[in-house]
Design a protein around this motif. Structure first.
Motif, PDB file in Angstrom:
ATOM      1  N   LEU A  31       0.833  -1.191   0.000  1.00  0.00           N
ATOM      2  CA  LEU A  31       0.000   0.000   0.000  1.00  0.00           C
ATOM      3  C   LEU A  31       0.876   1.253   0.000  1.00  0.00           C
ATOM      4  CD1 LEU A  31      -2.703  -1.065   2.620  1.00  0.00           C
ATOM      5  CD2 LEU A  31      -2.985  -0.926   0.132  1.00  0.00           C
ATOM      6  N   LYS A  32       0.454   2.244  -0.751  1.00  0.00           N
ATOM      7  CA  LYS A  32       1.272   3.445  -0.906  1.00  0.00           C
ATOM      8  C   LYS A  32       1.051   4.479   0.185  1.00  0.00           C
ATOM      9  CE  LYS A  32       3.397   2.071  -4.536  1.00  0.00           C
ATOM     10  NZ  LYS A  32       4.801   1.642  -4.378  1.00  0.00           N
ATOM     11  N   ALA A  33      -0.096   4.453   0.843  1.00  0.00           N
ATOM     12  CA  ALA A  33      -0.359   5.413   1.910  1.00  0.00           C
ATOM     13  C   ALA A  33      -1.430   4.864   2.831  1.00  0.00           C
ATOM     14  CB  ALA A  33      -0.803   6.760   1.336  1.00  0.00           C
ATOM     15  N   ALA A  34      -1.343   5.247   4.105  1.00  0.00           N
ATOM     16  CA  ALA A  34      -2.351   4.916   5.097  1.00  0.00           C
ATOM     17  C   ALA A  34      -2.619   6.166   5.925  1.00  0.00           C
ATOM     18  CB  ALA A  34      -1.882   3.778   6.000  1.00  0.00           C
ATOM     19  N   ILE A  35      -3.911   6.467   6.155  1.00  0.00           N
ATOM     20  CA  ILE A  35      -4.272   7.638   6.950  1.00  0.00           C
ATOM     21  C   ILE A  35      -5.314   7.210   7.993  1.00  0.00           C
ATOM     22  CG2 ILE A  35      -5.118  10.013   6.948  1.00  0.00           C
ATOM     23  CD1 ILE A  35      -4.299  10.249   4.033  1.00  0.00           C
ATOM     24  N   THR A  62       4.352   1.193   5.051  1.00  0.00           N
ATOM     25  CA  THR A  62       3.565   2.129   4.249  1.00  0.00           C
ATOM     26  C   THR A  62       3.627   3.529   4.854  1.00  0.00           C
ATOM     27  OG1 THR A  62       2.024   0.397   3.549  1.00  0.00           O
ATOM     28  CG2 THR A  62       1.216   2.657   3.470  1.00  0.00           C
ATOM     29  N   PRO A  63       3.895   4.565   4.075  1.00  0.00           N
ATOM     30  CA  PRO A  63       3.860   5.927   4.608  1.00  0.00           C
ATOM     31  C   PRO A  63       2.525   6.200   5.308  1.00  0.00           C
ATOM     32  CG  PRO A  63       4.827   5.933   2.424  1.00  0.00           C
ATOM     33  CD  PRO A  63       4.307   4.545   2.648  1.00  0.00           C
ATOM     34  N   THR A  64       2.593   6.613   6.570  1.00  0.00           N
ATOM     35  CA  THR A  64       1.398   6.681   7.417  1.00  0.00           C
ATOM     36  C   THR A  64       1.251   8.054   8.056  1.00  0.00           C
ATOM     37  OG1 THR A  64       1.554   4.308   7.902  1.00  0.00           O
ATOM     38  CG2 THR A  64       0.251   5.650   9.426  1.00  0.00           C
ATOM     39  N   LEU A 116      10.501   5.539   8.844  1.00  0.00           N
ATOM     40  CA  LEU A 116       9.328   5.494   7.976  1.00  0.00           C
ATOM     41  C   LEU A 116       8.878   6.910   7.629  1.00  0.00           C
ATOM     42  CD1 LEU A 116       7.074   3.542   6.808  1.00  0.00           C
ATOM     43  CD2 LEU A 116       5.761   4.116   8.864  1.00  0.00           C
ATOM     44  N   ASN A 117       8.352   7.085   6.418  1.00  0.00           N
ATOM     45  CA  ASN A 117       7.655   8.331   6.114  1.00  0.00           C
ATOM     46  C   ASN A 117       6.389   8.357   6.973  1.00  0.00           C
ATOM     47  OD1 ASN A 117       9.034   9.839   3.959  1.00  0.00           O
ATOM     48  ND2 ASN A 117       8.791   7.948   2.796  1.00  0.00           N
TER      49      ASN A 117
END
Length: 290
Positions: free
Chosen positions: A177-181, A197-199, A227-228
């Motif tokens: 996955l490319k992003a998690a919010i 995953t960048p979070t 991590l990002n």
């Protein structure tokens, strides 16, 4: 160079789609992670704070089935700029998809295909919500009316409260996955050092349902240092305020998705240096890096 990049991206998308069809999520090895997928005009603070972005959007209902309880699909009408990343968004405990439907047009009009998810039961816990977020992404790329508009290598998840806990669990299960919010995330016993995953964690300063020291902030602190990652705490916000239609949640969600789903460095300006935003009581993180 441009031709070689386009050929590589086409091969990556074909392999990733085949892997999704077999139930396997694409890995970074086939994700074209160094390529930028700019969609829309150069961003400004006004453009990310606006209620709608540059793309006109279609919304259609999705029926229950395919591993989740249905929802609403939102997608840009214009395909002249290429395919888009896809985002699945899950609600919290006891909440209907109606509660978070505002994310659909807000994000889709910025250049994403978005499914605001109705859960199988409003009482589902984070693990079940993670299952449903991933099932929703699979449906989007394989069966939805927008499937031909989606780049299968650029997928992301979001969620509110237990949907935020599900967002974190989905990122653990699917490192591609490319992003998690996760927004005001709630979960029990969650440590997330394994997330790749960048979070971006969004919290409410006065949250008493998922108190930030033992939920949002603790989850952020558990993420690997390299991590990002980012942590936005909305000043004076309780458990509900960050999930209701508001500029602060929207503009940083848009910026995060654009930077990491689209690899669009034009949006780094809204994340780095760490903003001194009067609407936030805390803003932590590192500057985005590859």
């Amino acid at each position: 160079m441009r031709i070689r990049n386009k050929i590589a991206a086409a091969m990556a998308a074909a392999v990733a789609f085949a892997m999704l069809g077999s139930g396997v999520v694409p890995t970074d090895a086939v994700a074209g992670q160094d390529e930028s997928y700019q969609r829309g005009p150069d961003p400004t603070m006004a453009s990310i704070e606006a209620e709608r972005g540059p793309f006109a959007v279609t919304e259609i209902s999705v029926a229950r089935g395919n591993g989740f309880g249905g929802g609403t699909l939102h997608f840009p009408n214009d395909t002249s700029q290429g395919t888009f990343g896809a985002v699945a968004v899950a609600p919290g405990f006891g909440e209907s998809e109606l509660f978070l439907r505002w994310f659909g047009p807000r994000l889709a009009s910025q250049g994403f295909v978005v499914l605001t998810v109705e859960t199988n039961s409003v009482f589902d816990f984070p693990s079940a919500r993670a299952d449903q977020l991933l099932a929703a992404l699979k449906f989007m790329v394989e069966q939805s009316r927008a499937k031909d508009r989606i780049d299968t290598s650029r997928l992301a998840v979001m969620g509110i409260s237990m949907g935020g806990g599900g967002t974190l669990e989905a990122a653990v299960r699917n490192p591609a996955l490319k992003a998690a919010i996760p927004i005001v995330p709630w979960n029990i016993g969650g440590g997330y050092a394994g997330i790749r995953t960048p979070t971006l964690v969004i919290a409410g300063e006065g949250d008493i349902i998922a108190p930030t020291p033992i939920h949002a902030k603790a989850f952020y602190d558990s993420l690997a240092p390299g991590l990002n990652k980012g942590y936005v705490e909305i000043a004076g916000g309780g458990h509900i305020a960050p999930a209701l239609p508001n500029v602060t949640t929207a503009k940083y969600s848009i910026s995060w998705l654009k930077r990491f789903v689209d690899n669009d460095t034009r949006y780094e300006q809204f994340l780095c240096p760490i903003p001194k935003d009067p609407k936030t009581s805390a803003f932590l993180g590192n500057c985005p890096h590859s």
